[in-house]
Write a protein that holds these residues in place. Sequence first.
Motif, short mmCIF file in Angstrom:
data_model
loop_
_atom_site.label_atom_id
_atom_site.label_comp_id
_atom_site.label_asym_id
_atom_site.label_seq_id
_atom_site.Cartn_x
_atom_site.Cartn_y
_atom_site.Cartn_z
N CYS A 1 -0.09 17.87 1.74
CA CYS A 1 -0.25 16.49 1.27
C CYS A 1 0.99 16.39 0.18
N PHE A 2 1.21 15.12 -0.43
CA PHE A 2 2.23 14.93 -1.22
C PHE A 2 1.98 15.14 -2.53
N ILE A 3 2.61 15.62 -3.46
CA ILE A 3 2.35 15.74 -5.07
C ILE A 3 1.79 14.40 -5.37
N GLY A 4 2.79 13.55 -5.29
CA GLY A 4 2.13 12.09 -5.93
C GLY A 4 0.69 11.70 -5.50
N SER A 5 0.52 12.13 -4.06
CA SER A 5 -0.99 11.66 -3.97
C SER A 5 -2.04 12.52 -4.67
N THR A 6 -1.56 13.96 -4.93
CA THR A 6 -2.76 14.71 -5.40
C THR A 6 -2.99 14.47 -6.96
N VAL B 1 3.08 3.39 -8.84
CA VAL B 1 3.61 4.51 -7.83
C VAL B 1 3.86 5.85 -8.78
N ILE B 2 3.42 6.82 -8.71
CA ILE B 2 4.04 7.90 -9.10
C ILE B 2 5.41 8.51 -8.60
N VAL B 3 6.34 8.35 -9.19
CA VAL B 3 7.75 8.61 -8.36
C VAL B 3 8.29 9.97 -8.66
N LEU C 1 -0.43 -4.23 -5.99
CA LEU C 1 -0.36 -2.64 -5.35
C LEU C 1 -1.68 -2.09 -4.98
N ASN C 2 -1.71 -1.70 -3.87
CA ASN C 2 -2.84 -0.79 -3.29
C ASN C 2 -4.43 -1.69 -3.56
N VAL C 3 -4.21 -2.70 -3.17
CA VAL C 3 -5.38 -3.90 -3.69
C VAL C 3 -6.44 -3.47 -2.22
N SER D 1 -6.65 15.61 -7.30
CA SER D 1 -7.15 16.60 -6.15
C SER D 1 -7.56 18.01 -6.79
N THR D 2 -8.51 18.46 -6.47
CA THR D 2 -9.16 19.84 -6.77
C THR D 2 -9.14 20.61 -5.42
N GLY D 3 -9.68 21.95 -5.76
CA GLY D 3 -9.81 22.85 -4.45
C GLY D 3 -10.66 24.20 -4.94
N PRO E 1 -5.93 21.70 -2.86
CA PRO E 1 -6.79 21.09 -2.03
C PRO E 1 -6.84 21.49 -0.90
N THR E 2 -7.01 22.72 -0.39
CA THR E 2 -7.20 23.34 0.89
C THR E 2 -6.04 22.87 1.82
N GLU E 3 -5.78 21.62 1.90
CA GLU E 3 -4.99 21.02 2.85
C GLU E 3 -3.28 20.94 1.95
N THR F 1 0.89 -1.22 -0.16
CA THR F 1 -0.01 0.00 0.02
C THR F 1 0.76 1.19 0.14
N ILE F 2 0.48 2.15 -0.85
CA ILE F 2 1.33 3.49 -1.03
C ILE F 2 1.08 4.36 0.10
N ALA F 3 1.79 5.17 0.80
CA ALA F 3 1.39 6.12 1.68
C ALA F 3 2.08 7.24 1.20
N GLY F 4 1.27 8.34 1.29
CA GLY F 4 1.30 9.67 1.06
C GLY F 4 1.50 10.37 2.54
N ASN F 5 1.02 11.61 2.65
CA ASN F 5 1.22 12.24 4.03
C ASN F 5 0.15 11.89 4.83
N GLY F 6 -0.89 11.18 4.60
CA GLY F 6 -1.84 10.78 5.53
C GLY F 6 -3.05 12.01 5.84
N THR F 7 -3.26 12.80 4.73
CA THR F 7 -4.37 13.86 4.75
C THR F 7 -5.73 13.24 4.14
N GLY F 8 -5.54 12.00 3.53
CA GLY F 8 -6.70 11.62 2.59
C GLY F 8 -7.87 11.43 3.62
N THR F 9 -9.02 11.27 3.17
CA THR F 9 -10.34 10.99 3.79
C THR F 9 -10.81 9.78 3.44
C1 LIG Z 1 -8.70 19.63 6.07
C2 LIG Z 1 -8.56 18.72 4.53
C3 LIG Z 1 -9.17 19.60 3.49
C4 LIG Z 1 -9.04 18.88 2.35
N1 LIG Z 1 -9.46 19.57 1.09
C5 LIG Z 1 -9.59 18.80 0.20
C6 LIG Z 1 -9.83 19.58 -1.13
O1 LIG Z 1 -10.23 20.61 -1.28
N2 LIG Z 1 -9.77 18.75 -2.27
C7 LIG Z 1 -9.09 17.57 -2.59
O2 LIG Z 1 -9.07 17.16 -3.56
N3 LIG Z 1 -8.68 17.11 -1.22
C8 LIG Z 1 -9.06 17.56 -0.19
N4 LIG Z 1 -8.59 16.91 0.94
C9 LIG Z 1 -7.85 15.52 0.98
C10 LIG Z 1 -6.40 15.38 0.66
O3 LIG Z 1 -6.04 16.47 1.16
C11 LIG Z 1 -6.04 14.99 -0.67
O4 LIG Z 1 -6.89 13.52 -1.18
C12 LIG Z 1 -4.41 14.70 -0.86
O5 LIG Z 1 -4.26 14.14 -2.10
C13 LIG Z 1 -4.06 13.30 0.10
O6 LIG Z 1 -2.58 13.58 -0.10
P1 LIG Z 1 -1.54 12.64 0.90
O7 LIG Z 1 -0.59 12.99 0.70
O8 LIG Z 1 -2.12 13.04 2.52
O9 LIG Z 1 -2.01 11.14 0.63
P2 LIG Z 1 -2.58 9.97 1.53
O10 LIG Z 1 -3.71 10.39 2.51
O11 LIG Z 1 -1.28 9.45 2.42
O12 LIG Z 1 -2.82 9.08 0.35
C14 LIG Z 1 -3.91 9.20 -0.50
C15 LIG Z 1 -3.95 8.19 -1.52
O13 LIG Z 1 -2.77 8.38 -2.58
C16 LIG Z 1 -2.30 7.25 -2.74
N5 LIG Z 1 -0.67 7.72 -3.00
C17 LIG Z 1 0.11 8.35 -2.19
N6 LIG Z 1 1.33 8.75 -2.77
C18 LIG Z 1 1.17 8.32 -4.25
C19 LIG Z 1 2.02 8.04 -5.05
N7 LIG Z 1 3.15 8.68 -5.02
N8 LIG Z 1 1.69 7.36 -6.19
C20 LIG Z 1 0.43 6.69 -6.35
N9 LIG Z 1 -0.26 6.75 -5.13
C21 LIG Z 1 -0.16 7.42 -4.24
C22 LIG Z 1 -2.29 6.46 -1.50
O14 LIG Z 1 -2.08 4.94 -1.88
C23 LIG Z 1 -3.82 6.61 -1.19
O15 LIG Z 1 -4.52 5.70 -1.91
C24 LIG Z 1 -8.71 17.64 2.20
C25 LIG Z 1 -8.20 16.98 3.24
C26 LIG Z 1 -8.11 17.40 4.70
C27 LIG Z 1 -7.71 16.71 5.90
#
Ligand SMILES: Cc1cc2nc3c(=O)[nH]c(=O)nc-3n(C[C@H](O)[C@H](O)[C@H](O)COP(=O)(O)OP(=O)(O)OC[C@H]3O[C@@H](n4cnc5c(N)ncnc54)[C@H](O)[C@@H]3O)c2cc1C
Length: 491
Positions: free
Chosen positions: A124-129, A227-229, A479-481, A134-136, A119-121, A52-60
């Motif tokens: 987060c990591f670019i790869g996750s967005t 995985v987006i590197v 991956l990410n099953v 992601s939008t905002g 995306p407001t928050e 499972t790929i971990a970004g920075n944990g802000t996902g919902t």
């Molecule tokens: C207060 C708050 C407000 C928010 N507002 C918005 C908003 O307005 N718009 C919006 O779109 N989102 C919003 N979010 C959600 C969140 O910030 C996004 O979804 C963000 O993309 C998650 O990033 P992260 O690094 O924390 O990822 P994580 O939560 O760690 O992971 C999210 C997903 O990305 C995958 N992933 C991580 N890194 C990679 C990689 N390198 N390659 C492939 N997959 C990967 C993970 O496996 C997982 O499936 C908000 C969250 C919070 C807490």
Amino acid sequence: MNFKTEPATIAAFLEDTSNLKNGWTPGVFFPETPEEVAALLRDAVADGRRYTIAGNGTGTTGARIPFGDHVIAMQKLDRIGEVEVAGDERALLRVQGGALLQDVQAKASAAGWFYPPDPTEKTCFIGSTISNNSTGSRSLKYGPTRNHVQALKIALPQGDLLDIERGERFADADGRFTLDLPLAGRVTFRLPDYAMPTTSKHNAGYWSTPGMDLIDLCIGSEGTLGVIVEATLLLHPAPERVIACIAWFRSEEELLDFVGKARAESGGVSPRALELFDRRALEFLRQRYPEIPAKTSGAIYFEEESTADGEDGCLEAWLDLMERCGSPVEKSWAALDSVGLQKLRDFRHKLPVLVNEWLSRQSESKVSTDMALPDERFADLFRLYRDACDREGFTYIIFGHIGNAHLHLNILPRNHEEFVRAKALYRKFVAEVLAMGGTLSAEHGIGKLKSEYLVQMYGREGIMEMVRVKKALDPYLVLNVGNMIPKEYYE
Ligand SMILES: Cc1cc2nc3c(=O)[nH]c(=O)nc-3n(C[C@H](O)[C@H](O)[C@H](O)COP(=O)(O)OP(=O)(O)OC[C@H]3O[C@@H](n4cnc5c(N)ncnc54)[C@H](O)[C@@H]3O)c2cc1C
């Protein structure tokens, strides 16, 4: 590459902002190069591991929480290159998948450029967005993340590192892609055969349009295809000026009228953001911001880009529109410089943060929506949520991206009986929104929490179309099953 198994290290990888519990993992890898990520995947079958790929944990949506898989933590892949100017109107910035969005935005800004996805928050990591498309708030003008990605380097599930440049690989007339890869060999698959909604934001299931670019399949695939590197991002010239304002309304109908007129650019306004706070959301915020005007039924936060010469005219057009829609201009909170803008953006960001903080002290989880309708139906979505929640007597707030007919409803159950009723109502909302041409997720993605509803959106056939694509690229399911596609559909 570090590999950690200590409970204290692991604990941080068993959560995001979803409240999903009981995740577990044997250990976390911290690769430092794209090649190290690829090697983990190459050896996954021999090592008997899933990842499972971990970004920075802000996902919902619980997407980064493992249930028995090993974790690939992206945080050490955090390099950010130099801005390369590629014309008057565009520049490129190469970054690694674990770079923080706020650092990327700062790098662009220091060079006089601008990376619009927001995306407001920002932690987060670019790869996750990218993997979440992601939008905002600024997506009203600039669209989702996919519009700002020029190239990707992806570590594919069988260990190949694939470079994809936008404009180079398109689906053929049959919707088919063929890739010749050093490790996986020839991989060929057709795009999922289903129709996508006509909403301006959509992040539910694999992207699929006739003749599309391969890069757009990877964007928004929630880490299920690779995985987006590394990514090459498209930057825009930074706007000379940005005006921002919070307009208060005494009635919801006046507020909705304002949104309709602003979207239609009535009187010459041209918003890049239109964000809603309903009355209950303002009550939530009042604990931190007691200066919010009394007797307010809701507020709209708007931003518009301008120039030094055009700023006065721009402001006048907005004040005129506010007056025409019954918003007391003298009470509005306006920002004309970067400090004021940041204060208003903090106010906007504070709402989901306060809700999440409050929830962490409750026994029940919130029930929240991320659905959108076609843009012009923003008022229908608002009324659908408001009327049903009032009928049920729930505590709730409605806020978010009303300019894109994309509202977050958060139902805050006071006990388990309310939670069960809220879940039932959620399912009804999904059915109604889909029937109105909407999408299940506009930006947060499906992850683990919403995969059952994805079946409601696409039906069994649609999910099997996604399984076909997933299995072509990830035949051993490493991956990410469990994300996006419900696990039982692989059997
Ligand atoms: C207060 C708050 C407000 C928010 N507002 C918005 C908003 O307005 N718009 C919006 O779109 N989102 C919003 N979010 C959600 C969140 O910030 C996004 O979804 C963000 O993309 C998650 O990033 P992260 O690094 O924390 O990822 P994580 O939560 O760690 O992971 C999210 C997903 O990305 C995958 N992933 C991580 N890194 C990679 C990689 N390198 N390659 C492939 N997959 C990967 C993970 O496996 C997982 O499936 C908000 C969250 C919070 C807490």
